[in-house]
Motif scaffolding. Structure first.
Motif, PDB file in Angstrom:
ATOM      1  N   VAL A 204     -30.346  18.817 -15.733  1.00 19.87           N
ATOM      2  CA  VAL A 204     -30.104  19.399 -16.968  1.00 19.87           C
ATOM      3  C   VAL A 204     -30.738  20.017 -18.071  1.00 19.87           C
ATOM      4  O   VAL A 204     -31.094  18.327 -18.242  1.00 19.87           O
ATOM      5  CB  VAL A 204     -28.650  19.652 -17.494  1.00 19.87           C
ATOM      6  CG1 VAL A 204     -28.505  21.110 -18.560  1.00 19.87           C
ATOM      7  CG2 VAL A 204     -27.428  20.455 -15.908  1.00 19.87           C
ATOM      8  N   ASP A 211     -20.262  16.140 -20.472  1.00 22.95           N
ATOM      9  CA  ASP A 211     -20.189  17.796 -19.961  1.00 22.95           C
ATOM     10  C   ASP A 211     -21.411  17.561 -17.986  1.00 22.95           C
ATOM     11  O   ASP A 211     -20.902  18.392 -17.399  1.00 22.95           O
ATOM     12  CB  ASP A 211     -20.954  18.522 -20.466  1.00 22.95           C
ATOM     13  CG  ASP A 211     -19.790  18.721 -21.188  1.00 22.95           C
ATOM     14  OD1 ASP A 211     -19.250  17.709 -21.849  1.00 22.95           O
ATOM     15  OD2 ASP A 211     -20.708  19.555 -22.730  1.00 22.95           O
ATOM     16  N   PHE A 212     -21.992  17.228 -17.663  1.00 21.98           N
ATOM     17  CA  PHE A 212     -22.198  17.177 -16.247  1.00 21.98           C
ATOM     18  C   PHE A 212     -22.201  15.938 -15.206  1.00 21.98           C
ATOM     19  O   PHE A 212     -23.546  15.356 -15.690  1.00 21.98           O
ATOM     20  CB  PHE A 212     -23.335  17.734 -16.892  1.00 21.98           C
ATOM     21  CG  PHE A 212     -23.986  19.225 -17.405  1.00 21.98           C
ATOM     22  CD1 PHE A 212     -23.655  20.289 -16.656  1.00 21.98           C
ATOM     23  CD2 PHE A 212     -23.722  18.749 -18.789  1.00 21.98           C
ATOM     24  CE1 PHE A 212     -24.235  21.773 -17.782  1.00 21.98           C
ATOM     25  CE2 PHE A 212     -23.933  19.979 -19.355  1.00 21.98           C
ATOM     26  CZ  PHE A 212     -24.212  21.519 -18.998  1.00 21.98           C
ATOM     27  N   LYS A 215     -25.540  15.724 -12.919  1.00 21.94           N
ATOM     28  CA  LYS A 215     -26.534  15.832 -12.762  1.00 21.94           C
ATOM     29  C   LYS A 215     -26.946  14.846 -14.237  1.00 21.94           C
ATOM     30  O   LYS A 215     -26.532  13.610 -14.381  1.00 21.94           O
ATOM     31  CB  LYS A 215     -27.070  16.884 -13.160  1.00 21.94           C
ATOM     32  CG  LYS A 215     -26.720  18.248 -12.170  1.00 21.94           C
ATOM     33  CD  LYS A 215     -26.594  19.169 -12.395  1.00 21.94           C
ATOM     34  CE  LYS A 215     -26.226  20.783 -11.643  1.00 21.94           C
ATOM     35  NZ  LYS A 215     -26.789  22.039 -11.950  1.00 21.94           N
TER      36      LYS A 215
END
Length: 420
Positions: A204, A211-212, A215
């Motif tokens: 990202v 939030d990820f 990733k």
């Protein structure tokens, strides 16, 4: 996996005429050693004092970023060497300012190695301008000491991703590769692993890491990497490349070929405005008496300010370029510029990011060969600051902060000679 940026597939890769050398990019080719960094590595292996200059923009300036992490890695690799470094990076600036400030910010420290990082900040520049500035940087370094090694390093941000995903080099990198190839300077693309992760759907570009969780989040803003993700990937690529480059080349003086462009900026220089002719009310600011001078004390050893319409600074040069290193901020107005008595453009020192004070610079259009008298005047014409800020959905909440229409001045940027 081969860690070789632009691996030599055919002899034509060595030539400037081989367009594929500067247009195509394989994600497994992260560096090109060219003539190496033999003087630096010889000195590091022997032990003793070794100085490294990190010359670039905000990505290099960042604390705990690739600059500090790579220095730590080098110290581990060469424990006998007394490694020191110069943080010669300034956020929001490209090679066009870099070539002017090189002497005072880098060369005075007599570095053994200079990392040059301007690919992101030069992203919007024309290749011809990048050629002039980057070649000027190289020739200035070797004019001072031909045993100083240079390495171009390329960072990236989200706007560069489409070209890189299409296996094309961004325009700024392509232009810098022209200069690197001409002078035999090693180059390292530190962000190709970022592109590999993006291609695999594992990256990202911008956001909060929490939030990820599944990733790699490159940066909060798609440009300035997190220390433990984007910067870490940069250092991993650089360290792999340096291990290979360490075996390339022979120590000695670097050859200086004929210029790549005849009008390069080798003769760029930065000169304090302290001795320039002034008219009207100008104040000399110091960090102890002024908040702007205090905020920017690491940028400006000398700083002037005027908020009096019509106040001016005048100087005369024999040369082709002139500009000024100054300040943009909420209390700034604009300069009116006159060249040889002819009024020119207005240069606003306020933009949509001017909710705080930061160092900045501007250049006049290229001048004809000869002697020119240039006058910088505080313009009485006010700016519509609210409208300018609205371009980034910013609003003025404290009108007093934006009330002044002042200008600041620190250094002249010239190519040529200052005349009396």
């Amino acid at each position: 996996m081969r860690f070789s940026f632009f691996v030599l597939i055919t002899i034509s890769v060595f030539t400037y005429s081989a367009q594929a050398q500067t247009d195509t990019l394989s994600e497994s080719r992260e560096f090109l050693g060219r003539e190496g960094l033999p003087n630096f590595f010889q000195k590091a292996q022997k032990g003793g004092p070794v100085s490294i200059a990190y010359f670039g923009g905000s990505i290099t300036e960042a604390g705990n970023g690739w600059r500090e992490q790579s220095l730590s890695w080098l110290q581990q690799q060469y424990p006998k060497a007394n490694l020191t470094h110069i943080n010669a990076a300034i956020g929001g600036t490209g090679s066009d300012l870099g070539v002017f400030r090189l002497k005072e910010h880098v060369l005075v420290h007599k570095p053994d190695l200079v990392f040059v990082e301007f690919a992101v900040n030069d992203g919007g520049q024309q290749p011809t301008k990048i050629h002039k500035a980057m070649e000027g940087i190289v020739r200035q370094i070797w004019r001072q000491n031909r045993r100083t090694d240079i390495c171009f390093v390329y960072t990236l941000n989200a706007p560069m991703a489409p070209a890189l995903l299409a296996r094309r080099m961004p325009n700024s990198v392509r232009a810098m590769e022209d200069i690197a190839n001409h002078y035999g300077i090693p180059s390292v693309h530190m962000g190709l692993e970022v592109i590999r992760l993006d291609r695999q759907g594992k990256l990202v570009w911008g956001g909060k890491k929490e939030d990820f969780p599944d990733k790699t989040v490159f940066a909060p803003d798609k440009t300035h990497p997190y220390s433990d993700t984007g910067h870490r990937l940069y250092v991993e690529a650089l360290s792999k490349a340096l291990q290979q480059i360490a075996t390339v080349g022979k120590p000695g003086s670097h050859a200086i070929p004929k210029p790549f462009v005849s009008d390069n900026w080798e003769n760029a220089q930065m000169i304090s405005v302290q001795s320039m002719t002034r008219q009207g009310d100008w104040k000399e600011l110091t960090p102890t008496t002024d908040t702007v001078a205090r905020q920017l004390r690491n940028r400006f050893p000398y700083l002037l300010k005027s908020n009096q319409p019509g106040a001016s600074i005048q100087f005369k040069i024999k040369g082709t370029m002139a500009g000024i290193y100054d300040v943009i901020g909420p209390g700034c107005g604009q300069y009116a510029v006159t060249v040889d008595g002819t009024p020119g453009a207005l240069y606003p020192r306020f933009d949509s990011y001017a909710t705080y004070y930061r160092s900045h610079y501007f250049f006049l259009p290229t001048l004809d060969e000869g002697t020119h008298t240039i006058t910088l005047t505080v313009s009485p014409e006010p700016l519509d600051k609210a409208a300018i800020l609205k371009n980034r959905n910013q609003t003025i909440t404290d009108p007093r902060k934006y009330a002044e229409n002042a200008v600041y001045a620190s250094q002249l940027l010239i190519i040529g000679k200052l005349e009396k």
